[in-house]
Scaffold this active site. Sequence first.
Site, PDB file in Angstrom:
ATOM      1  CB  CYS A 183      -0.989  -0.030   1.164  1.00 46.03           C
ATOM      2  SG  CYS A 183      -2.374   1.118   0.953  1.00 46.03           S
ATOM      3  CD  GLU A 213      -0.671  -5.357   5.752  1.00 41.98           C
ATOM      4  OE1 GLU A 213      -0.868  -4.150   5.976  1.00 41.98           O
ATOM      5  OE2 GLU A 213      -0.853  -5.879   4.629  1.00 41.98           O
ATOM      6  CG  HIS A 260      -3.552  -3.581   3.257  1.00 38.66           C
ATOM      7  ND1 HIS A 260      -2.518  -2.985   3.952  1.00 38.66           N
ATOM      8  CD2 HIS A 260      -4.240  -2.562   2.675  1.00 38.66           C
ATOM      9  CE1 HIS A 260      -2.568  -1.683   3.803  1.00 38.66           C
ATOM     10  NE2 HIS A 260      -3.606  -1.381   3.034  1.00 38.66           N
TER      11      HIS A 260
END
Length: 240
Positions: free
Chosen positions: A89, A176, A174
């Site tokens: 990002c 994560e 994302h």
Amino acid sequence: MRGKILCIVHQKGSDPGRVGCLLMEMGYVIDVRCPCMGHRLPESMDAYDAVFVFGGPMSANDCHMGGIRAELDWIPKVLDSGKPYVGICLGAQMLARVLGGSVAEHPEGMVEIGYVDIEPTDAGRAYFDGPMTVYQWHREGFLLPESCTVLARSTVFQQQAFRYGANAYGVQFHPEVTLDMKKRWTSGAPHRLVLPGAQPAEAHIDNHPRYDPPLESWTRRFLGRLLGVPGTASTLSLAG
């Protein structure tokens, strides 16, 4: 222990989430730093095997912020070292800026917040088995220079993943984010959920069981191949 990986976050209380857990599971020590809180960046990459730069609420255009300016000035050192760089990002947007690209909001004010479909490009088929639904939380996107190879696209923000050289990658989505992080983000920033294109909080949580397992599997495979960890069972290839 394999070695040490630098993880850069952008807010107090932020952490590398699932990516950090997977790296530690693979045997790495992670060094988490936040330049926006005054943490110093290393002078060289000699002590590190790779760098991961995560997201944050600021913009890659916020050069007036000391932490963002420091990162933009420092990223070329990582690229020159030849060590892997992975931007997520904001981290991807900063990489795009450093390489001569641009970062801006969508011309119609649209955002991608929630689960979004992405489609691999021809070059991206070495990285993605096919279309994927990934987790997003952003209002800006990047426009890449010709030196970058686009690996995935979406309908709203056309450029979703890219490679520069042999070891630098950026992803707009994302990988994560865990379920607990989704709950914190949706409850902590409800004003984001009313923006054009944003999905309601319940959609973030309700869609997690369906879309998160394939994303976790992809993340594990990507990290394993990127870092050369033996025993990563996948057809994923980072060649080319």
